[in-house]
Design an enzyme around this catalytic site. Structure first.
Site, PDB file in Angstrom:
ATOM      1  N   ARG A 223       0.749  -1.190   0.040  1.00  0.00           N
ATOM      2  CA  ARG A 223       0.029  -0.078  -0.042  1.00  0.00           C
ATOM      3  C   ARG A 223       0.867   1.261  -0.129  1.00  0.00           C
ATOM      4  O   ARG A 223       2.118   1.102   0.648  1.00  0.00           O
ATOM      5  CB  ARG A 223      -0.956   0.083   1.167  1.00  0.00           C
ATOM      6  CG  ARG A 223      -2.037  -0.931   1.068  1.00  0.00           C
ATOM      7  CD  ARG A 223      -3.049  -0.437   0.129  1.00  0.00           C
ATOM      8  NE  ARG A 223      -4.354  -1.468   0.201  1.00  0.00           N
ATOM      9  CZ  ARG A 223      -4.335  -2.497  -0.321  1.00  0.00           C
ATOM     10  NH1 ARG A 223      -3.537  -2.772  -1.414  1.00  0.00           N
ATOM     11  NH2 ARG A 223      -5.648  -3.248  -0.454  1.00  0.00           N
ATOM     12  N   GLU A 251      -2.549   8.265  -4.053  1.00  0.00           N
ATOM     13  CA  GLU A 251      -2.962   7.413  -5.061  1.00  0.00           C
ATOM     14  C   GLU A 251      -4.464   7.645  -5.204  1.00  0.00           C
ATOM     15  O   GLU A 251      -5.246   7.816  -4.460  1.00  0.00           O
ATOM     16  CB  GLU A 251      -2.883   5.869  -4.576  1.00  0.00           C
ATOM     17  CG  GLU A 251      -3.238   4.994  -5.817  1.00  0.00           C
ATOM     18  CD  GLU A 251      -2.799   3.519  -5.472  1.00  0.00           C
ATOM     19  OE1 GLU A 251      -3.600   2.826  -5.670  1.00  0.00           O
ATOM     20  OE2 GLU A 251      -1.793   3.261  -4.974  1.00  0.00           O
ATOM     21  N   HIS A 270      -1.143   0.570  -9.727  1.00  0.00           N
ATOM     22  CA  HIS A 270      -1.799  -0.304  -8.850  1.00  0.00           C
ATOM     23  C   HIS A 270      -2.542  -1.343  -9.723  1.00  0.00           C
ATOM     24  O   HIS A 270      -3.886  -1.599  -9.815  1.00  0.00           O
ATOM     25  CB  HIS A 270      -2.911   0.219  -8.173  1.00  0.00           C
ATOM     26  CG  HIS A 270      -3.072  -0.248  -6.905  1.00  0.00           C
ATOM     27  ND1 HIS A 270      -3.756   0.334  -5.540  1.00  0.00           N
ATOM     28  CD2 HIS A 270      -3.154  -1.652  -6.423  1.00  0.00           C
ATOM     29  CE1 HIS A 270      -3.738  -0.509  -4.547  1.00  0.00           C
ATOM     30  NE2 HIS A 270      -3.639  -1.779  -5.177  1.00  0.00           N
TER      31      HIS A 270
END
Length: 303
Positions: A223, A251, A270
Site C-alpha cells: 500500500r 493514489e 496499482h
C-alpha cells in the site's frame, strides 16, 4: 428459505452453485439495486475495483451478515463494516498476479528496461551493462501468501530470498520484523508486502531508507502509505536508491507529482491484481464462500 446474496457476478457465471440461489447481481456500475430488494441481503460481495461505490450501501442492509471483498487488503473497507457483520478478505486470490508483477518490476528495474524502452522510442542502439537478479539478496517484508508466492518465483533466478514476518518462523527460515534494522543494509532489493495498519503506516521512513545500501531497489506492491513519499523522494533525487512502485501515496498519483520523474523510478498504476489470473480465482473463492454459508459453516478468510 435461502439467503439473499448481492454479488458482482451471476450465479451461472460463478458455477457450481444451487440453482435456486436468491441473487441480486450488481457490479458497482450503474444505478444501485432498489432499496426494497436489498432488505433481505445477508451476503454482500463488494465489486472489485468499484468497491468504493458499494461501501455507502452497507448501512442500508439491515439483514447483512457477511461482507466479502475481492481484495487482500481491507484498510479502506473495515471502517465501513457495520457492528456485528463478519468481514472476509480475498487471501490467496491475488497471489499469482501480484507475485508476477513484483518479479516483473524487479527484473525491469534491475535490467534497465525503462531506459531501453526510451532508446527504442528514439531509435537508438546502445549496449551497456545492468544489474542482474542472479546473485542478489532480496528481502521480502511481509511473508504472507503473496510473499510466499513471490519467493517461489524468485528462487529459480539464483538469488537469495530473505523473508520477514511479524514473528520469526525458524522452521521456515522466516525472520522476525525486529531483525529488519540489521538485515536492511545487506539487501540489494527490498519488496514491501505488508498490510496497511497504524503500525506499518510510514514504516519505510527516512531512517528505514537510510539503512538501505547504496543502489538498492525498493519495490512497493503493498500500500502506498507504507512508504513516506517525501523521504523516498529525497533518496531518489540524490540517486542513492531506486524504486519500483505499483502503489503510491497519494493514489492515484496526480499529474505533475515529482515521483513521476524521480530518477531511477518505475511506476505502474496499482495493477498487481488486475490480470487474466483474477477472474477464475475470484469465482472460485466466491463459490467456496457461498457454499460454506449455505451449509452454515464458518467462512474462510475471516478478519
Amino acid at each position: 428459505m435461502s439467503a439473499r446474496y448481492l454479488l458482482p457476478y451471476a450465479p451461472e457465471d460463478i458455477g457450481g452453485l444451487p440453482a435456486d440461489l436468491d441473487v441480486i447481481v450488481w457490479d458497482g456500475d450503474g444505478p444501485q439495486p432498489p432499496a426494497q430488494e436489498l432488505q433481505g441481503v445477508e451476503f454482500f460481495c463488494l465489486p472489485y475495483m468499484r468497491h468504493g461505490a458499494a461501501l455507502p450501501l452497507l448501512p442500508s442492509l439491515p439483514s447483512l451478515k457477511i461482507v466479502q471483498t475481492l481484495t487482500a487488503g481491507m484498510d479502506d473497507v473495515l471502517p465501513h463494516i457495520p457492528p456485528g457483520v463478519t468481514a472476509c478478505n480475498a487471501r490467496g486470490l491475488h497471489d499469482a498476479s501480484t507475485a508476477e508483477l513484483a518479479v516483473t518490476l524487479i527484473l525491469a528495474s534491475l535490467r534497465g528496461i525503462p531506459y531501453f524502452s526510451r532508446l527504442q522510442a528514439e531509435g537508438r542502439w546502445s549496449q551497456e551493462f545492468h544489474d542482474s537478479l542472479a546473485d542478489r539478496r532480496v528481502l521480502i517484508l511481509g511473508y504472507g501468501s503473496i510473499g510466499q508466492a513471490l519467493a517461489a518465483r524468485l528462487l529459480p533466478f539464483e538469488c537469495e530470498v530473505v523473508p520477514l514476518a511479524r514473528r520469526a518462523r525458524p522452521g521456515e527460515g522466516v525472520h522476525a520484523v525486529t531483525e529488519l534494522p540489521a538485515l536492511l543494509p545487506t539487501a540489494d532489493v527490498v519488496v514491501l508486502l505488508t498490510p496497511l495498519t497504524p503500525e506499518t503506516r510510514h514504516l519505510v521512513d527516512a531512517g528505514f531508507l537510510a539503512r538501505m545500501k547504496d543502489g538498492a531497489l525498493l519495490v512497493n506492491v503493498a500500500r502506498g502509505p507504507v512508504v513516506d513519499t517525501e523521504a523516498l523522494l529525497k533518496e531518489l533525487s540524490a540517486g542513492r536508491l531506486r524504486a519500483a512502485l505499483d502503489v503510491t501515496d497519494p493514489e492515484p498519483l496526480p499529474a505533475g507529482h515529482p515521483l513521476w520523474h524521480a530518477p531511477g523510478t518505475l511506476i505502474t498504476p496499482h495493477v498487481g491484481g488486475p490480470s487474466s489470473a483474477f477472474l477464475p480465482r475470484a469465482k472460485r473463492l466466491l463459490r467456496g464462500q457461498i457454499l460454506r454459508y449455505e451449509r452454515g459453516e464458518e467462512p474462510a478468510n475471516r478478519i
